[in-house]
Design a protein around this motif. Structure first.
Motif, PDB file in Angstrom:
ATOM      1  N   GLY A 291      -5.678  27.740   3.706  1.00 26.88           N
ATOM      2  CA  GLY A 291      -4.351  27.411   3.211  1.00 26.88           C
ATOM      3  C   GLY A 291      -3.733  28.490   2.351  1.00 26.88           C
ATOM      4  N   GLU A 292      -4.428  29.612   2.171  1.00 26.11           N
ATOM      5  CA  GLU A 292      -3.922  30.700   1.339  1.00 26.11           C
ATOM      6  C   GLU A 292      -2.891  31.528   2.115  1.00 26.11           C
ATOM      7  OE1 GLU A 292      -5.656  34.772  -0.835  1.00 26.11           O
ATOM      8  OE2 GLU A 292      -6.927  33.537   0.465  1.00 26.11           O
ATOM      9  N   THR A 293      -1.774  31.857   1.435  1.00 27.07           N
ATOM     10  CA  THR A 293      -0.762  32.726   2.032  1.00 27.07           C
ATOM     11  C   THR A 293      -1.142  34.182   1.787  1.00 27.07           C
ATOM     12  OG1 THR A 293       0.976  31.081   1.701  1.00 27.07           O
ATOM     13  CG2 THR A 293       1.677  33.377   2.053  1.00 27.07           C
ATOM     14  N   VAL A 294      -1.267  34.930   2.859  1.00 29.49           N
ATOM     15  CA  VAL A 294      -1.708  36.318   2.781  1.00 29.49           C
ATOM     16  C   VAL A 294      -0.627  37.212   3.369  1.00 29.49           C
ATOM     17  CG1 VAL A 294      -3.479  37.985   3.445  1.00 29.49           C
ATOM     18  CG2 VAL A 294      -4.110  35.595   3.006  1.00 29.49           C
ATOM     19  N   VAL A 295      -0.315  38.287   2.662  1.00 31.43           N
ATOM     20  CA  VAL A 295       0.672  39.257   3.122  1.00 31.43           C
ATOM     21  C   VAL A 295      -0.030  40.592   3.363  1.00 31.43           C
ATOM     22  CG1 VAL A 295       2.798  40.503   2.603  1.00 31.43           C
ATOM     23  CG2 VAL A 295       2.529  38.118   1.855  1.00 31.43           C
ATOM     24  N   THR A 296       0.168  41.143   4.561  1.00 29.87           N
ATOM     25  CA  THR A 296      -0.397  42.445   4.898  1.00 29.87           C
ATOM     26  C   THR A 296       0.733  43.433   5.138  1.00 29.87           C
ATOM     27  OG1 THR A 296      -2.357  41.446   5.922  1.00 29.87           O
ATOM     28  CG2 THR A 296      -1.828  43.703   6.544  1.00 29.87           C
ATOM     29  N   ASN A 297       0.699  44.534   4.396  1.00 31.25           N
ATOM     30  CA  ASN A 297       1.721  45.569   4.530  1.00 31.25           C
ATOM     31  C   ASN A 297       1.215  46.685   5.430  1.00 31.25           C
ATOM     32  OD1 ASN A 297       3.409  44.231   2.694  1.00 31.25           O
ATOM     33  ND2 ASN A 297       2.434  45.228   0.941  1.00 31.25           N
ATOM     34  N   LEU A 298       2.004  47.019   6.436  1.00 32.96           N
ATOM     35  CA  LEU A 298       1.686  48.135   7.311  1.00 32.96           C
ATOM     36  C   LEU A 298       2.723  49.218   7.086  1.00 32.96           C
ATOM     37  CD1 LEU A 298       0.834  46.195  10.605  1.00 32.96           C
ATOM     38  CD2 LEU A 298      -0.728  46.988   8.831  1.00 32.96           C
ATOM     39  N   ASP A 299       2.282  50.353   6.586  1.00 34.41           N
ATOM     40  CA  ASP A 299       3.198  51.450   6.290  1.00 34.41           C
ATOM     41  C   ASP A 299       3.671  52.124   7.580  1.00 34.41           C
ATOM     42  OD1 ASP A 299       2.879  51.010   3.579  1.00 34.41           O
ATOM     43  OD2 ASP A 299       1.154  52.376   3.445  1.00 34.41           O
ATOM     44  N   GLU A 300       4.698  52.947   7.422  1.00 37.44           N
ATOM     45  CA  GLU A 300       5.191  53.732   8.550  1.00 37.44           C
ATOM     46  C   GLU A 300       4.093  54.671   9.049  1.00 37.44           C
ATOM     47  OE1 GLU A 300       9.222  56.001   8.912  1.00 37.44           O
ATOM     48  OE2 GLU A 300       7.737  57.441   8.161  1.00 37.44           O
ATOM     49  N   VAL A 301       3.995  54.796  10.359  1.00 40.75           N
ATOM     50  CA  VAL A 301       3.030  55.704  10.974  1.00 40.75           C
ATOM     51  C   VAL A 301       3.800  56.840  11.639  1.00 40.75           C
ATOM     52  CG1 VAL A 301       1.227  55.962  12.701  1.00 40.75           C
ATOM     53  CG2 VAL A 301       1.364  53.864  11.364  1.00 40.75           C
ATOM     54  N   ASN A 302       3.440  58.057  11.287  1.00 40.97           N
ATOM     55  CA  ASN A 302       4.055  59.238  11.900  1.00 40.97           C
ATOM     56  C   ASN A 302       2.935  60.248  12.139  1.00 40.97           C
ATOM     57  OD1 ASN A 302       5.737  61.202  12.846  1.00 40.97           O
ATOM     58  ND2 ASN A 302       7.016  61.334  11.013  1.00 40.97           N
ATOM     59  N   GLU A 303       2.209  60.052  13.250  1.00 44.39           N
ATOM     60  CA  GLU A 303       0.994  60.820  13.488  1.00 44.39           C
ATOM     61  C   GLU A 303       1.009  61.447  14.884  1.00 44.39           C
ATOM     62  OE1 GLU A 303      -1.203  61.416  11.256  1.00 44.39           O
ATOM     63  OE2 GLU A 303      -0.570  59.981   9.702  1.00 44.39           O
ATOM     64  N   SER A 304       0.022  62.266  15.142  1.00 44.02           N
ATOM     65  CA  SER A 304      -0.095  62.914  16.442  1.00 44.02           C
ATOM     66  C   SER A 304      -1.562  62.998  16.839  1.00 44.02           C
ATOM     67  CB  SER A 304       0.512  64.320  16.403  1.00 44.02           C
ATOM     68  OG  SER A 304      -0.193  65.135  15.473  1.00 44.02           O
ATOM     69  N   SER A 305      -1.797  63.259  18.111  1.00 44.96           N
ATOM     70  CA  SER A 305      -3.152  63.453  18.600  1.00 44.96           C
ATOM     71  C   SER A 305      -3.084  64.274  19.890  1.00 44.96           C
ATOM     72  CB  SER A 305      -3.852  62.109  18.850  1.00 44.96           C
ATOM     73  OG  SER A 305      -5.223  62.313  19.162  1.00 44.96           O
ATOM     74  N   TRP A 306      -4.228  64.585  20.422  1.00 44.56           N
ATOM     75  CA  TRP A 306      -4.273  65.383  21.651  1.00 44.56           C
ATOM     76  C   TRP A 306      -5.617  65.189  22.338  1.00 44.56           C
ATOM     77  CZ3 TRP A 306      -7.975  69.369  21.978  1.00 44.56           C
ATOM     78  CH2 TRP A 306      -8.606  69.694  20.773  1.00 44.56           C
ATOM     79  N   PHE A 307      -5.661  65.523  23.615  1.00 43.07           N
ATOM     80  CA  PHE A 307      -6.931  65.554  24.323  1.00 43.07           C
ATOM     81  C   PHE A 307      -6.866  66.640  25.394  1.00 43.07           C
ATOM     82  CE2 PHE A 307      -4.404  62.160  26.254  1.00 43.07           C
ATOM     83  CZ  PHE A 307      -4.438  62.458  27.615  1.00 43.07           C
ATOM     84  N   ALA A 308      -8.037  67.154  25.744  1.00 42.93           N
ATOM     85  CA  ALA A 308      -8.118  68.268  26.688  1.00 42.93           C
ATOM     86  C   ALA A 308      -9.321  68.077  27.601  1.00 42.93           C
ATOM     87  CB  ALA A 308      -8.223  69.595  25.940  1.00 42.93           C
ATOM     88  N   ARG A 309      -9.204  68.622  28.824  1.00 44.86           N
ATOM     89  CA  ARG A 309     -10.300  68.584  29.788  1.00 44.86           C
ATOM     90  C   ARG A 309     -10.478  69.954  30.430  1.00 44.86           C
ATOM     91  NH1 ARG A 309      -8.124  63.500  31.127  1.00 44.86           N
ATOM     92  NH2 ARG A 309      -9.602  61.784  31.005  1.00 44.86           N
ATOM     93  N   PHE A 310     -11.714  70.232  30.782  1.00 42.05           N
ATOM     94  CA  PHE A 310     -12.014  71.423  31.567  1.00 42.05           C
ATOM     95  C   PHE A 310     -13.032  71.041  32.636  1.00 42.05           C
ATOM     96  CE2 PHE A 310     -14.843  75.026  32.458  1.00 42.05           C
ATOM     97  CZ  PHE A 310     -13.906  75.911  32.984  1.00 42.05           C
ATOM     98  N   ASN A 311     -12.787  71.499  33.862  1.00 37.70           N
ATOM     99  CA  ASN A 311     -13.658  71.163  34.975  1.00 37.70           C
ATOM    100  C   ASN A 311     -13.936  72.430  35.793  1.00 37.70           C
ATOM    101  OD1 ASN A 311     -14.814  68.751  36.607  1.00 37.70           O
ATOM    102  ND2 ASN A 311     -13.806  70.021  38.141  1.00 37.70           N
ATOM    103  N   SER A 312     -15.191  72.664  36.111  1.00 34.13           N
ATOM    104  CA  SER A 312     -15.539  73.818  36.939  1.00 34.13           C
ATOM    105  C   SER A 312     -16.493  73.375  38.036  1.00 34.13           C
ATOM    106  CB  SER A 312     -16.195  74.921  36.101  1.00 34.13           C
ATOM    107  OG  SER A 312     -17.480  74.528  35.662  1.00 34.13           O
ATOM    108  N   ARG A 313     -16.306  73.972  39.213  1.00 31.79           N
ATOM    109  CA  ARG A 313     -17.221  73.734  40.329  1.00 31.79           C
ATOM    110  C   ARG A 313     -17.609  75.096  40.902  1.00 31.79           C
ATOM    111  NH1 ARG A 313     -14.424  70.670  43.816  1.00 31.79           N
ATOM    112  NH2 ARG A 313     -14.586  71.828  45.765  1.00 31.79           N
ATOM    113  N   VAL A 314     -18.894  75.396  40.881  1.00 35.71           N
ATOM    114  CA  VAL A 314     -19.391  76.702  41.292  1.00 35.71           C
ATOM    115  C   VAL A 314     -20.446  76.503  42.376  1.00 35.71           C
ATOM    116  CG1 VAL A 314     -20.561  78.802  40.542  1.00 35.71           C
ATOM    117  CG2 VAL A 314     -18.982  77.631  38.990  1.00 35.71           C
ATOM    118  N   THR A 315     -20.339  77.299  43.451  1.00 35.36           N
ATOM    119  CA  THR A 315     -21.347  77.265  44.517  1.00 35.36           C
ATOM    120  C   THR A 315     -22.429  78.286  44.206  1.00 35.36           C
ATOM    121  OG1 THR A 315     -19.674  76.611  46.141  1.00 35.36           O
ATOM    122  CG2 THR A 315     -21.752  77.463  46.986  1.00 35.36           C
TER     123      THR A 315
END
Length: 817
Positions: free
Chosen positions: A675-699
């Motif tokens: 029965g408790e009233t709970v308030v959750t504050n979520l701040d502004e998000v201004n973020e970045s991320s990245w990902f990379a791949r490398f693939n090689s096939r050699v005979t």
């Protein structure tokens, strides 16, 4: 037809072009049985008097155009794996259209033809990119999740969640349609679909109106392999591995001029050990109060059988009907052991608890499909009708013991029935334009009954049992028009979807209804600067509907202090997506680049909150994760892909994706179980991320192929947590045997055992006072070593005629470059 012959034809063409006034010979070349256009077929024309030869190669739609002087000519048409067709000798004095020329397969020479050039890894279309996965050895013995994780722009996290350009709301289709292959739980089902069954993956970041509007990130369309060679042929593959893994599968196909009978059968056994750890630092009014550590181990054992059989019957030269039946059964036995330790502020241990959940899962999926295709005329007019019925059943009994004493007896029974009706019509207008319209009804009726009992089988005082009836009906209509003007092409479309959702919470006798009708415009442009350079520009409006497990408010039971529950008040997310792409070929390089921007409203995101509950007589802060509609989000980024083949024995590829996202601040108020009233504050998000791949096939020497795939996903923050970067390496060695009738592959997935999600979550009071810090790591599956053997009969690894690009996997005609 080798490169020297083609160069000779081009040289002769240039000589003819210098002999005064030319006339133009045009036409269209198609396959006789399926009426599909043949790309790269060759039209050869010979001057009877001078014996000089010229000709041309057909485009994507099977069309050719050749300029020659007036005169008497012999003409013929050739295509690898087909019988050469000699045309009647003609006296040509004016422009002429030879109409449609059909070719039939040459069954005698088909298996003797060796294709030296491999099919391009990436194919560019106006509204999608197509990634051919057949040459990827690191997925041998794997599943659909492994395939998707190797596709540029796509990531699969430690829990199996699929994301496209960092966005997890991606629509996954099988052969262009929703499928029982994805089942009730898409993540688990993808792990049960063998990689060897997949031919290619279409990445559709700016979908046209033909596609469902579902999926704010876009669509991933998995195209399954189908037999194309006349006669009886097939393959058998088996996999053994460590941790314990055994898989056996076969693909059989029999094709004649009138019927095509195909089937896929498979069995898979796997043990999947995993682990997680969560360390909680708890605060009282901003002052450190105590600690809690939860170590969890997962011991999973699964047995899966799946089979499909289909029959395609060619009614006449223009139409066919295909019936397919799919069946899958799975039996899982999962044991999750959660060992929790409690510490005071000085890190002195005050207690511990061992909570074990033994969950068994029995599931069956059946699906019946009928497809009718009618190529109404030789100009490309086409009607397709699809009917689909699916039935999925899942039973999940679970026993929970606490410190060796049976504490709970839980069970969940879920039944789902889905029905689909889809009609698509294509009308070519002239040589370069096309009009389409269609309708789709996608109906789902699901019932889930979740029951919780104590160790003696009695109802708990605060009964957390829950049962729901969920019904979602979607009715869609679309139309689109596309055309090509010289080097410029465009595709305009409009789709409307009528959604009716009924959610009945049986235990609470409450009813939630959400009905809405929305319009989804799409725009796609393409421009071919030359044969090697092209641009694409796309806009699409998309949406994300909350799935039933996000709407169901029952709480998970595997942990008493870390639970998940749904939210029946969720609304859909709407996204406007823009994408600008460029692709070029420079000598042995194939380079691609994209810039994209997405604006979303009512973003759905999982949010963690704290509730103080009585756990075994002790007041404890319990972390509750729940999906919420947050405010608006902006997401933009860019990606690069590159393929470089410096030699026949070396093939290199890589991709890089950077994205930035901004979410507006949000305040969430709720009432806890106490029965408790709970308030959750979520701040502004201004973020970045990245990902990379490398693939090689050699005979290597002795024709051993060595493939290495490296992936790194950068760190990322959101409103409540920070996530560390993740590094993964897969390697594989492959060797052809028995005159290329068989292939042996050794594959090591996650070589350094680093595929872990590591993050820190911060929870605050309403006045921004720190309440809790959770440092966690999660590893769904540990390093896997497997050995795969594939044997092919009546087919050879490099002696199959190249496929034609018949448009989209959903049966519609592809349009654009």
């Amino acid at each position: 037809m080798n490169k020297i012959t083609i160069l000779f034809i081009l040289f002769c063409t240039s000589i003819f072009a210098q002999r005064g006034t030319n006339i133009t010979v045009t036409g269209k070349i198609m396959e006789a049985s399926s009426k599909q256009p043949l790309e790269y077929a060759t039209f050869i024309i010979t001057d009877v008097k001078t014996k000089k030869v010229t000709g041309g190669v057909t485009d994507l739609n099977g069309n050719f155009s050749v300029a020659v002087p007036k005169g008497l000519y012999d003409m013929k048409v050739e295509f690898i794996g087909f019988k050469t067709k000699q045309l009647p000798q003609k006296e040509l004095s004016a422009d002429i259209n030879l109409g449609v020329i059909t070719l039939s397969e040459d069954t005698e020479t088909l298996e003797e033809i060796e294709i030296v050039a491999e099919k391009s890894t990436v194919e560019i279309r106006l509204d999608k990119k197509i990634y051919n996965v057949g040459k990827d050895m690191t997925i041998k013995g794997g599943n659909a999740s492994d395939v998707l994780d190797n596709v540029p722009s796509v990531n699969v996290d430690a829990e199996g969640a699929v994301s496209l350009r960092g966005n997890e709301n991606v629509r996954i289709l099988i052969d262009g349609k929703p499928s029982a292959l994805v089942g009730l739980n898409g993540t688990d089902a993808l792990r049960n679909l063998p990689a060897d069954a997949i031919e290619k993956v279409e990445v559709i970041t700016s979908p046209s109106a033909r596609y469902d509007a579902e999926g704010t990130a876009g669509i991933l369309n998995i195209i399954l392999r189908k037999g194309k060679i006349t006669g009886f042929n097939g393959s058998l593959n088996t996999t053994v591995g460590h941790p314990a893994q055994f898989a056996l599968g076969t693909s059989l196909n029999y094709r004649t001029k009138k019927v095509n009978l195909f089937s896929n059968l498979g069995y898979n056994f796997r043990k999947g050990p995993g682990n997680s750890q969560s360390f909680f630092s708890n605060y009282d009014n901003g002052v450190l109060n105590d600690f809690r550590n939860e170590d969890r181990t997962f011991n999973r054992k699964s047995n899966n059988y799946n089979g499909s059989i289909g029959l395609e019957y060619y009614i006449n030269k223009n139409s066919s009907i295909t019936g397919t039946f799919f069946y899958r059964t799975s039996k899982d036995d999962d044991i999750a052991t959660n060992f929790t330790e409690f510490f005071d502020v000085n890190r002195n241990k005050t207690g511990d608890q061992t909570r074990i959940e033994n969950e068994k899962e029995d599931g069956t999926d059946t699906q019946y499909s009928i497809n009718y295709t009618n190529n109404i005329d030789d100009k490309g007019q086409k009607l397709t009708v699809d009917l689909q019925y699916g039935d999925s059943k899942e039973s999940e009994p679970a026993l929970i013991t606490v410190d060796g004493v049976l504490s709970e007896q839980n069970s969940q029974i879920t039944n789902s029935i889905s029905k689909l009706v889809q009609i698509d019509y294509v009308l070519p207008i002239g040589e370069n334009s096309q009009f389409e319209l269609g309708h789709k009804s996608d109906l789902q009726d699901l019932n889930s009954d979740f029951r919780v009992r104590d160790g003696n089988g009695n109802t708990l005082p605060s009964d957390p049992s829950n049962a729901i009836d969920f019904k979602q009906d979607i009715y869609a209509f679309y139309t689109q028009f596309g055309s090509k003007l010289n080097k410029f092409s465009y595709l305009f479309g409009l789709r409307t979807e009528i959604t009716n959702i009924d959610l009945y919470l049986i235990n609470n006798d409450s009813f939630n209804e959400k009905n809405y009708t929305e319009w989804f415009p799409t725009i796609n442009f393409g421009y071919e600067l030359n044969d090697n350079d092209n641009f694409t520009l796309g806009y699409a409006r998309r949406l994300r509907r909350p799935r039933y497990w996000f709407l169901n408010p029952f709480e998970s039971r595997s942990s008493a202090t870390n639970v998940f529950r749904g939210n029946p008040d969720l609304n859909p997310t709407y996204t406007s997506s823009y994408d600008l792409g460029y692709n070029t070929r420079i000598s042995k390089f194939n380079l691609g680049a994209s810039v994209y921007y997405q604006y979303s409203t009512d973003v759905i995101q999982r949010v963690s909150i704290l509730e103080e509950r009585n756990v075994d007589g002790v007041l404890t802060d319990v972390t509750v994760r729940q999906p919420l509609n947050l405010n608006d989000e902006q997401r933009y980024g860019f990606e690069f892909t590159a393929n470089y083949n410096p030699a026949k024995s070396v093939r290199l590829s890589g991709s890089f994706n950077y994205f930035k996202f901004k979410t507006d601040p949000f305040n969430f108020t709720y009432t806890s179980n106490s029965g408790e009233t709970v308030v959750t504050n979520l701040d502004e998000v201004n973020e970045s991320s990245w990902f990379a791949r490398f693939n090689s096939r050699v005979t290597l020497p002795a024709k051993i192929e060595w493939q290495t795939r490296i992936m790194y996903r950068g760190p990322q923050d959101d409103a409540q947590s920070t996530r560390k970067g993740m590094f993964v390496t897969n390697i594989a060695l492959s060797k052809d045997l028995f005159n290329e009738k068989a292939t042996l592959v050794l594959n090591v997935s996650d070589l350094f055992n680093t595929r872990k999600r590591e993050s820190t979550t911060f929870l605050y009071e309403e006045d921004d006072t720190l309440r809790s810090v959770n440092e966690s790591s999660f590893q769904w599956r540990e390093r896997q070593i497997s050995l795969n053997f594939t044997y092919r009969f009546n087919q050879k690894k490099k002696r199959e005629r190249p496929e034609r690009n018949n448009g989209d996997g959903d049966g519609g005609e592809g349009f654009g470059s």
